[in-house]
Design a protein around this motif. Structure first.
Motif, PDB file in Angstrom:
ATOM      1  N   ALA A 183      12.076  11.821  -6.688  1.00 46.91           N
ATOM      2  CA  ALA A 183      11.277  10.671  -6.261  1.00 46.91           C
ATOM      3  C   ALA A 183      11.142  10.688  -4.749  1.00 46.91           C
ATOM      4  N   MET A 184       9.944  10.406  -4.251  1.00 52.42           N
ATOM      5  CA  MET A 184       9.743  10.336  -2.810  1.00 52.42           C
ATOM      6  C   MET A 184       8.646   9.331  -2.494  1.00 52.42           C
ATOM      7  N   TYR A 191      -6.761  13.501  13.038  1.00 51.30           N
ATOM      8  CA  TYR A 191      -6.209  13.943  11.766  1.00 51.30           C
ATOM      9  C   TYR A 191      -6.187  12.789  10.772  1.00 51.30           C
ATOM     10  N   SER A 192      -6.743  13.031   9.582  1.00 48.91           N
ATOM     11  CA  SER A 192      -6.836  12.003   8.557  1.00 48.91           C
ATOM     12  C   SER A 192      -5.471  11.725   7.944  1.00 48.91           C
ATOM     13  N   ILE A 193      -5.266  10.491   7.534  1.00 49.27           N
ATOM     14  CA  ILE A 193      -4.026  10.104   6.867  1.00 49.27           C
ATOM     15  C   ILE A 193      -4.163  10.195   5.353  1.00 49.27           C
ATOM     16  N   GLU A 194      -5.370  10.443   4.872  1.00 47.52           N
ATOM     17  CA  GLU A 194      -5.622  10.427   3.436  1.00 47.52           C
ATOM     18  C   GLU A 194      -4.830  11.488   2.678  1.00 47.52           C
ATOM     19  N   SER A 195      -4.620  12.659   3.289  1.00 45.22           N
ATOM     20  CA  SER A 195      -3.965  13.759   2.581  1.00 45.22           C
ATOM     21  C   SER A 195      -2.475  13.518   2.350  1.00 45.22           C
ATOM     22  N   PHE A 196      -1.900  12.503   2.956  1.00 44.24           N
ATOM     23  CA  PHE A 196      -0.481  12.217   2.759  1.00 44.24           C
ATOM     24  C   PHE A 196      -0.227  11.382   1.503  1.00 44.24           C
ATOM     25  N   PHE A 197      -1.302  10.867   0.910  1.00 42.33           N
ATOM     26  CA  PHE A 197      -1.159  10.121  -0.332  1.00 42.33           C
ATOM     27  C   PHE A 197      -1.109  11.107  -1.499  1.00 42.33           C
ATOM     28  N   TYR A 198      -0.298  10.792  -2.484  1.00 43.00           N
ATOM     29  CA  TYR A 198      -0.074  11.721  -3.588  1.00 43.00           C
ATOM     30  C   TYR A 198      -0.607  11.140  -4.897  1.00 43.00           C
ATOM     31  N   GLN A 199       0.061  10.146  -5.448  1.00 43.03           N
ATOM     32  CA  GLN A 199      -0.376   9.544  -6.702  1.00 43.03           C
ATOM     33  C   GLN A 199      -1.000   8.166  -6.497  1.00 43.03           C
ATOM     34  N   ARG A 200      -0.927   7.659  -5.297  1.00 39.49           N
ATOM     35  CA  ARG A 200      -1.587   6.394  -4.962  1.00 39.49           C
ATOM     36  C   ARG A 200      -3.009   6.667  -4.465  1.00 39.49           C
ATOM     37  N   VAL A 224       7.720  15.892  -9.268  1.00 35.80           N
ATOM     38  CA  VAL A 224       7.758  14.988  -8.121  1.00 35.80           C
ATOM     39  C   VAL A 224       6.994  13.718  -8.460  1.00 35.80           C
ATOM     40  N   VAL A 225       7.668  12.580  -8.280  1.00 28.62           N
ATOM     41  CA  VAL A 225       7.065  11.282  -8.566  1.00 28.62           C
ATOM     42  C   VAL A 225       6.875  10.541  -7.248  1.00 28.62           C
ATOM     43  N   GLY A 226       5.650  10.130  -6.976  1.00 29.49           N
ATOM     44  CA  GLY A 226       5.371   9.350  -5.775  1.00 29.49           C
ATOM     45  C   GLY A 226       5.674   7.878  -6.016  1.00 29.49           C
ATOM     46  N   VAL A 227       6.539   7.323  -5.184  1.00 31.22           N
ATOM     47  CA  VAL A 227       6.933   5.918  -5.312  1.00 31.22           C
ATOM     48  C   VAL A 227       6.240   5.121  -4.207  1.00 31.22           C
ATOM     49  N   PRO A 228       5.526   4.053  -4.538  1.00 27.11           N
ATOM     50  CA  PRO A 228       4.793   3.292  -3.519  1.00 27.11           C
ATOM     51  C   PRO A 228       5.716   2.719  -2.450  1.00 27.11           C
ATOM     52  N   VAL A 229       5.156   2.499  -1.269  1.00 29.28           N
ATOM     53  CA  VAL A 229       5.882   1.848  -0.180  1.00 29.28           C
ATOM     54  C   VAL A 229       5.146   0.565   0.200  1.00 29.28           C
ATOM     55  N   ASP A 230       5.893  -0.361   0.759  1.00 35.15           N
ATOM     56  CA  ASP A 230       5.291  -1.577   1.300  1.00 35.15           C
ATOM     57  C   ASP A 230       5.845  -1.798   2.702  1.00 35.15           C
ATOM     58  N   ILE A 273      10.270   2.060   0.769  1.00 32.63           N
ATOM     59  CA  ILE A 273      10.087   2.491  -0.610  1.00 32.63           C
ATOM     60  C   ILE A 273      10.418   1.351  -1.572  1.00 32.63           C
ATOM     61  N   GLN A 274       9.610   1.208  -2.611  1.00 35.33           N
ATOM     62  CA  GLN A 274       9.824   0.152  -3.607  1.00 35.33           C
ATOM     63  C   GLN A 274      10.838   0.663  -4.639  1.00 35.33           C
ATOM     64  N   VAL A 275      12.082   0.301  -4.408  1.00 34.62           N
ATOM     65  CA  VAL A 275      13.206   0.858  -5.143  1.00 34.62           C
ATOM     66  C   VAL A 275      13.080   0.640  -6.647  1.00 34.62           C
ATOM     67  N   ASP A 276      12.570  -0.501  -7.065  1.00 32.31           N
ATOM     68  CA  ASP A 276      12.488  -0.812  -8.485  1.00 32.31           C
ATOM     69  C   ASP A 276      11.514   0.097  -9.231  1.00 32.31           C
ATOM     70  N   LYS A 277      10.716   0.884  -8.500  1.00 32.84           N
ATOM     71  CA  LYS A 277       9.760   1.785  -9.135  1.00 32.84           C
ATOM     72  C   LYS A 277      10.231   3.234  -9.164  1.00 32.84           C
ATOM     73  N   ILE A 278      11.476   3.465  -8.741  1.00 29.39           N
ATOM     74  CA  ILE A 278      12.062   4.803  -8.872  1.00 29.39           C
ATOM     75  C   ILE A 278      12.390   5.024 -10.347  1.00 29.39           C
ATOM     76  N   PRO A 279      11.876   6.093 -10.965  1.00 32.94           N
ATOM     77  CA  PRO A 279      12.015   6.242 -12.422  1.00 32.94           C
ATOM     78  C   PRO A 279      13.420   6.630 -12.864  1.00 32.94           C
ATOM     79  N   LEU A 280      13.734   6.296 -14.120  1.00 37.28           N
ATOM     80  CA  LEU A 280      14.981   6.735 -14.730  1.00 37.28           C
ATOM     81  C   LEU A 280      14.996   8.262 -14.807  1.00 37.28           C
TER      82      LEU A 280
END
Length: 477
Positions: A209-210, A435-444, A229-235, A239-246
Motif C-alpha cells: 500500500a502506498m 512538470y505536470s503533477i498528473e502522472s503521480f496519480f495512480y488509481q485516483r 500495489v494499491v494506491g491509498v488516497p491522501v487528504d 494517507i487515509q489509514v482506514d483505506k489500507i486493505p487487509l
C-alpha cells in the motif's frame, strides 16, 4: 595541413580537445591512418601546454581511437566496423520478462546538460553552485588516505562503521530518529534501500500500500518484484489509514513532506498508521527524503521515533542535501528485517563504494553537512517565498499553491481549466521547464497542476520564469 581545433576560453582545455578529436574521428573527418601533429607543434598552435596535448593523446590511445608508432608519430586508428546483432529479443525464451521491463514508463529522469533549460522548476534537483566543493575535496583526500592504508579487501555490505556512526548521530540530532550505528545500512541512494526492503518482504502477489498520488519510482519498483500495489488516497492529514486493505505487508509513506502534494501527516494519522501496521503485521517504509529543510512551525519528529514495536524502516538520502550524483542513501532498519536486508545487499552489490563513504563520514563528523544544510535552507526559504508570493499575486487567477512547510518543491494546482501539456510545451520554447503533477496519480482521478521544484533554479531567475508562465497562461487559459 593544420588540424582544425577551436579552443574557447581557458576552462577544461583537455576536455575541449578530447571531445573535438573524438568527434572528428567518429564522424570520419579524421580518417583512419591520418597522422596527428606532434604534441609540441599542436601545443604551440593552440596556445596550451604540451602536457594537455600529450594527456589527451594518451586517453584517446587508451580508448583505441589513436595508435602510436615509435619513431614516427601518432595516427588515427582503424575502427572496427560495428557488427549488427540480428537476433530480436522476441526470439528469446525470456521475451515476456524483457518486454515487461522495456515497457516500464520513465519517471523523474533529470535532463543532460545539453537538454537542460535556462529556467527549470525540476523537482529533486539542487543547484550545484551551492555544493561546498572545497570541503568535499578535502574530505575526499582524507578518504583516499584511508583507502591507501587498507588491505584492499571487500568492505562491509552494511557500510563503513565510521559512516554509520556519523549518520546515526546526524539523524538523531536533526530528525529525532531513535537508532544505533548497527541499525544503519548504507545504500546506493534511497532507491536501493526501497529495493532491498521490498526484496526481503514481498513475493508475487504480496500487497503493498502506498500514497496516491505518490512516488512513481517506488510504485514501479514494488511492481517489478511482483507485488500488487494499491494506491491509498491522501487528504490534508496524509494517507487515509482506514483505506489500507487487509493483507497488506508493506506500507510506503512520505509523512514529513508528502510526495508530491507536500502536506505533513498529522499526529493523529501517524498514531493510527502505526496501529494499523501492527494489526496487519506490516512494515512501514518512511521515506524522509527532504524534510531537513523546514520553513514553518515546530519541526516534526520522524514517524520512526514514535515506533515502539519495531515496524518502521526509516529511509533517507543525501541526494537532496548534497548531490544526486553521489548516490548515497541509507536505511535505519527494525531488528526483524535487518539481517535479511544486509544479506540481500551483499548479494546485490557486495557493498557501496568506500571512497564516497569515507569522504561523507568525515564531512558529517566535521559539521560540514549541517553548515551546508543551514546555508541552503536560507536560500530555499527565499525561493519558496518568492514563488508563494507570485502564486498569491498575478498568477492567482489560474494557480493555487498547496501549503507545504518542508522540502524544496511545492504542488501548484489549477484553479481554472488549463491545457497542461500545451502550457508545458509553450514554456519549453521560452526556456522554462515545467512538470505536470498528473502522472503521480495512480488509481485516483488525476488533478491538474504542476510540481514546482525550487532547488535548481536560481533565486534571481524565478520572477523572469514566472513572468513567462503568466504570459503563456494569459494566451491559453
Amino acid at each position: 595541413m593544420e588540424l582544425h581545433v577551436v579552443i574557447n576560453g581557458r576552462k577544461d582545455l583537455a576536455g575541449q580537445l578530447y571531445k573535438q578529436l573524438r568527434n572528428a574521428i567518429e564522424s570520419g573527418r579524421l580518417a583512419a591512418g591520418t597522422q596527428l601533429p606532434p604534441s609540441r607543434l599542436l601545443a604551440e598552435q593552440l596556445g596550451i601546454s604540451r602536457k594537455t596535448i600529450s594527456d589527451t593523446y594518451a586517453q584517446l590511445t587508451y580508448e583505441n581511437f589513436l595508435t602510436g608508432v615509435i619513431g614516427k608519430g601518432t595516427y588515427v586508428n582503424a575502427r572496427t566496423a560495428r557488427v549488427e546483432r540480428k537476433q530480436n529479443h522476441t526470439e528469446l525464451a525470456g521475451f515476456e520478462v524483457i518486454e515487461s521491463w522495456r515497457t516500464l514508463p520513465v519517471f523523474l529522469r533529470h535532463p543532460t546538460l545539453e537538454g537542460s533549460l535556462r529556467y527549470d522548476f525540476i523537482g529533486g534537483a539542487t543547484s550545484k553552485g551551492q555544493f561546498p566543493q572545497d570541503d568535499w575535496r578535502r574530505c575526499t583526500s582524507h578518504a583516499l588516505r584511508q583507502m591507501a592504508g587498507s588491505k584492499g579487501f571487500y568492505s562491509l555490505p552494511e557500510g563503513l562503521p565510521a559512516l554509520r556512526n556519523a549518520i546515526a548521530r546526524h539523524i538523531a540530532f536533526s530528525r529525532g530518529v531513535n537508532c544505533q550505528d548497527d541499525d544503519v545500512v548504507v545504500c546506493n541512494g534511497a532507491q536501493q534501500a526501497l529495493d532491498l526492503i521490498s526484496r526481503v518482504l514481498t513475493r508475487p502477489g504480496s500487497i503493498v500500500a502506498m500514497e496516491d498520488p505518490g512516488y512513481p519510482p517506488a510504485r514501479l519498483l514494488f511492481g517489478t518484484h511482483g507485488a500488487t500495489v494499491v494506491g491509498v488516497p491522501v487528504d490534508a492529514e496524509g494517507i487515509q489509514v482506514d483505506k489500507i486493505p487487509l493483507g497488506t505487508r508493506l506500507i510506503y509513506v512520505t509523512p514529513s513532506h508528502q510526495f508530491p502534494l507536500g502536506m505533513p501527516m498529522s499526529q493523529a494519522r501517524r498514531v493510527a498508521l502505526l496501529a494499523k501496521a501492527h494489526e496487519l503485521g506490516a512494515i512501514i517504509i518512511e521515506d524522509d527524503y527532504d524534510s531537513e529543510f523546514r520553513y514553518e512551525g515546530r519541526p516534526t519528529d520522524s514517524l520512526q521515533s514514535m515506533d515502539e514495536r519495531g515496524i518502521v524502516a526509516y529511509v533517507g538520502t543525501f541526494s537532496k542535501t548534497l548531490l544526486p550524483e553521489l548516490r548515497l542513501g541509507y536505511a535505519v532498519l527494525p531488528p526483524a528485517i535487518h539481517e535479511a536486508v544486509v544479506r540481500a545487499k551483499q548479494l546485490t552489490d557486495l557493498h557501496t563504494s568506500t571512497l564516497p563513504q569515507w569522504a561523507l563520514a568525515k564531512f558529517i563528523a566535521e559539521g560540514c553537512l549541517l553548515k551546508h544544510i543551514r546555508r541552503c535552507h536560507t536560500i530555499y526559504a527565499g525561493r519558496r517565498e518568492r514563488i508563494l508570493s507570485r502564486m498569491a499575486g498575478d498568477l492567482s487567477p489560474w494557480l493555487e499553491a498547496i501549503p507545504s512547510t518542508a522540502g524544496f518543491h511545492m504542488a501548484v494546482m489549477c484553479k481554472a481549466p488549463i491545457d497542461i501539456a500545451l502550457v508545458i510545451e509553450l514554456a519549453k520554447k521560452v526556456e522554462v521547464g515545467l512538470y505536470s503533477i498528473e502522472s503521480f496519480f495512480y488509481q485516483r482521478t488525476p488533478q491538474a497542476g504542476f510540481l514546482m521544484g525550487f532547488g535548481a533554479i536560481e533565486t534571481l531567475d524565478i520572477d523572469t520564469a514566472l513572468d513567462r508562465l503568466r504570459d503563456i497562461l494569459q494566451q491559453v487559459a
